[in-house]
Design a protein around this motif. Structure first.
Motif, PDB file in Angstrom:
ATOM      1  N   GLN A 104      -7.639   3.887   7.710  1.00 39.31           N
ATOM      2  CA  GLN A 104      -7.740   3.058   6.344  1.00 39.31           C
ATOM      3  C   GLN A 104      -6.327   2.377   6.330  1.00 39.31           C
ATOM      4  O   GLN A 104      -5.031   3.273   6.412  1.00 39.31           O
ATOM      5  N   LYS A 105      -5.545   1.252   5.925  1.00 35.19           N
ATOM      6  CA  LYS A 105      -4.951   0.743   5.462  1.00 35.19           C
ATOM      7  C   LYS A 105      -4.747  -0.534   3.881  1.00 35.19           C
ATOM      8  O   LYS A 105      -6.332  -1.237   3.871  1.00 35.19           O
ATOM      9  N   ALA A 106      -5.017  -0.134   2.919  1.00 34.72           N
ATOM     10  CA  ALA A 106      -4.436  -0.927   1.768  1.00 34.72           C
ATOM     11  C   ALA A 106      -3.328  -2.807   2.497  1.00 34.72           C
ATOM     12  O   ALA A 106      -1.990  -2.580   3.326  1.00 34.72           O
ATOM     13  N   VAL A 107      -3.755  -3.582   2.275  1.00 39.24           N
ATOM     14  CA  VAL A 107      -3.397  -4.763   2.357  1.00 39.24           C
ATOM     15  C   VAL A 107      -3.796  -5.578   1.393  1.00 39.24           C
ATOM     16  O   VAL A 107      -4.470  -5.565  -0.042  1.00 39.24           O
ATOM     17  N   ILE A 108      -2.200  -6.560   1.095  1.00 40.47           N
ATOM     18  CA  ILE A 108      -2.437  -8.035  -0.147  1.00 40.47           C
ATOM     19  C   ILE A 108      -4.142  -8.553  -0.007  1.00 40.47           C
ATOM     20  O   ILE A 108      -3.527  -9.508   1.333  1.00 40.47           O
ATOM     21  N   ALA A 109      -4.898  -9.106  -0.034  1.00 40.77           N
ATOM     22  CA  ALA A 109      -6.233  -9.798  -0.105  1.00 40.77           C
ATOM     23  C   ALA A 109      -5.435 -11.189   0.019  1.00 40.77           C
ATOM     24  O   ALA A 109      -6.412 -12.072   0.881  1.00 40.77           O
ATOM     25  N   CYS A 110      -4.813 -11.646  -0.795  1.00 41.61           N
ATOM     26  CA  CYS A 110      -4.361 -12.893  -0.691  1.00 41.61           C
ATOM     27  C   CYS A 110      -3.747 -13.670   0.742  1.00 41.61           C
ATOM     28  O   CYS A 110      -2.586 -14.425   0.653  1.00 41.61           O
ATOM     29  N   ARG A 111      -2.610 -12.296   1.302  1.00 44.31           N
ATOM     30  CA  ARG A 111      -1.883 -12.595   2.414  1.00 44.31           C
ATOM     31  C   ARG A 111      -2.623 -12.075   3.621  1.00 44.31           C
ATOM     32  O   ARG A 111      -1.938 -12.442   4.482  1.00 44.31           O
ATOM     33  N   THR A 112      -3.821 -11.870   3.368  1.00 45.35           N
ATOM     34  CA  THR A 112      -4.186 -10.721   4.789  1.00 45.35           C
ATOM     35  C   THR A 112      -6.249 -11.895   5.303  1.00 45.35           C
ATOM     36  O   THR A 112      -7.091 -11.989   4.224  1.00 45.35           O
ATOM     37  N   ASP A 113      -6.340 -12.175   6.164  1.00 45.86           N
ATOM     38  CA  ASP A 113      -7.201 -13.533   6.754  1.00 45.86           C
ATOM     39  C   ASP A 113      -8.147 -12.167   6.496  1.00 45.86           C
ATOM     40  O   ASP A 113      -8.369 -11.571   7.427  1.00 45.86           O
ATOM     41  N   ALA A 114      -9.604 -12.877   6.305  1.00 45.55           N
ATOM     42  CA  ALA A 114     -10.936 -12.287   6.596  1.00 45.55           C
ATOM     43  C   ALA A 114     -11.157 -12.392   8.142  1.00 45.55           C
ATOM     44  O   ALA A 114     -10.554 -13.539   8.695  1.00 45.55           O
ATOM     45  N   THR A 115     -11.539 -11.215   8.471  1.00 41.26           N
ATOM     46  CA  THR A 115     -11.309 -11.420   9.900  1.00 41.26           C
ATOM     47  C   THR A 115     -13.281 -10.640  10.630  1.00 41.26           C
ATOM     48  O   THR A 115     -13.491 -10.377   9.563  1.00 41.26           O
ATOM     49  N   ASP A 116     -14.377 -11.421  11.306  1.00 38.97           N
ATOM     50  CA  ASP A 116     -15.369 -10.936  11.567  1.00 38.97           C
ATOM     51  C   ASP A 116     -15.502  -9.664  11.771  1.00 38.97           C
ATOM     52  O   ASP A 116     -14.664  -8.990  12.593  1.00 38.97           O
ATOM     53  N   GLY A 117     -16.604  -8.686  10.489  1.00 36.59           N
ATOM     54  CA  GLY A 117     -16.411  -7.352  11.247  1.00 36.59           C
ATOM     55  C   GLY A 117     -15.622  -6.952  10.382  1.00 36.59           C
ATOM     56  O   GLY A 117     -16.175  -5.531  10.205  1.00 36.59           O
ATOM     57  N   MET A 118     -14.564  -7.421   9.662  1.00 34.67           N
ATOM     58  CA  MET A 118     -13.890  -6.360   9.019  1.00 34.67           C
ATOM     59  C   MET A 118     -14.847  -5.877   7.893  1.00 34.67           C
ATOM     60  O   MET A 118     -15.508  -5.786   6.872  1.00 34.67           O
ATOM     61  N   LYS A 119     -14.090  -4.553   7.186  1.00 38.04           N
ATOM     62  CA  LYS A 119     -15.395  -3.771   6.319  1.00 38.04           C
ATOM     63  C   LYS A 119     -14.142  -3.212   5.454  1.00 38.04           C
ATOM     64  O   LYS A 119     -12.676  -2.796   5.597  1.00 38.04           O
ATOM     65  N   ILE A 120     -14.391  -3.945   3.830  1.00 37.75           N
ATOM     66  CA  ILE A 120     -13.420  -4.058   2.753  1.00 37.75           C
ATOM     67  C   ILE A 120     -13.695  -2.243   2.154  1.00 37.75           C
ATOM     68  O   ILE A 120     -14.471  -2.741   2.046  1.00 37.75           O
ATOM     69  N   VAL A 121     -13.102  -1.720   2.072  1.00 41.25           N
ATOM     70  CA  VAL A 121     -13.601   0.040   1.185  1.00 41.25           C
ATOM     71  C   VAL A 121     -13.395   0.163   0.012  1.00 41.25           C
ATOM     72  O   VAL A 121     -13.894   0.591  -0.697  1.00 41.25           O
ATOM     73  N   GLN A 122     -11.802  -0.383  -0.529  1.00 38.80           N
ATOM     74  CA  GLN A 122     -11.717  -0.421  -1.642  1.00 38.80           C
ATOM     75  C   GLN A 122     -11.834  -1.929  -1.801  1.00 38.80           C
ATOM     76  O   GLN A 122     -10.611  -2.480  -1.502  1.00 38.80           O
TER      77      GLN A 122
END
Length: 100
Positions: A68-86
């Protein structure tokens, strides 16, 4: 016709991502934050977010396998199958199961 095409990076199809255990279809080629906005237009559009990575109010955690890793949502592209857990409490996203 794409809703609000002027705010999204051009896309031809929707991809599937999982947000807090619920699956949603969102536009390809767009940041996680734009995808959340696609699902919750009014709420995300009016949130206190800078949209350029400076405020860090849009942090989300994504899971890949057992990592699991934290990312900045405005700077990270969504990818098919991505799981956002928080999702940051600064992002007014409501899980209702009706957007999938």
């Amino acid at each position: 016709m794409q809703p609000h095409p002027e705010i999204f990076v051009p896309y031809e199809r929707l991809i599937e991502i999982e947000i807090l255990g619920t699956r949603y279809r969102v536009p390809e080629n767009n940041s996680i934050l734009r995808c959340l906005q696609y699902l919750e237009m009014d709420e995300i559009s009016s949130a206190d977010l800078c949209w350029n990575g400076e405020c860090l109010n849009c942090m989300v955690s994504i899971r890949s396998g057992d990592k699991q890793k934290a990312v900045i949502a405005c700077r990270t592209d969504a990818t098919d199958g991505m799981k956002i857990v928080q999702i940051s409490e600064n992002i007014p996203f409501i899980v209702d199961g009706n957007n999938g």
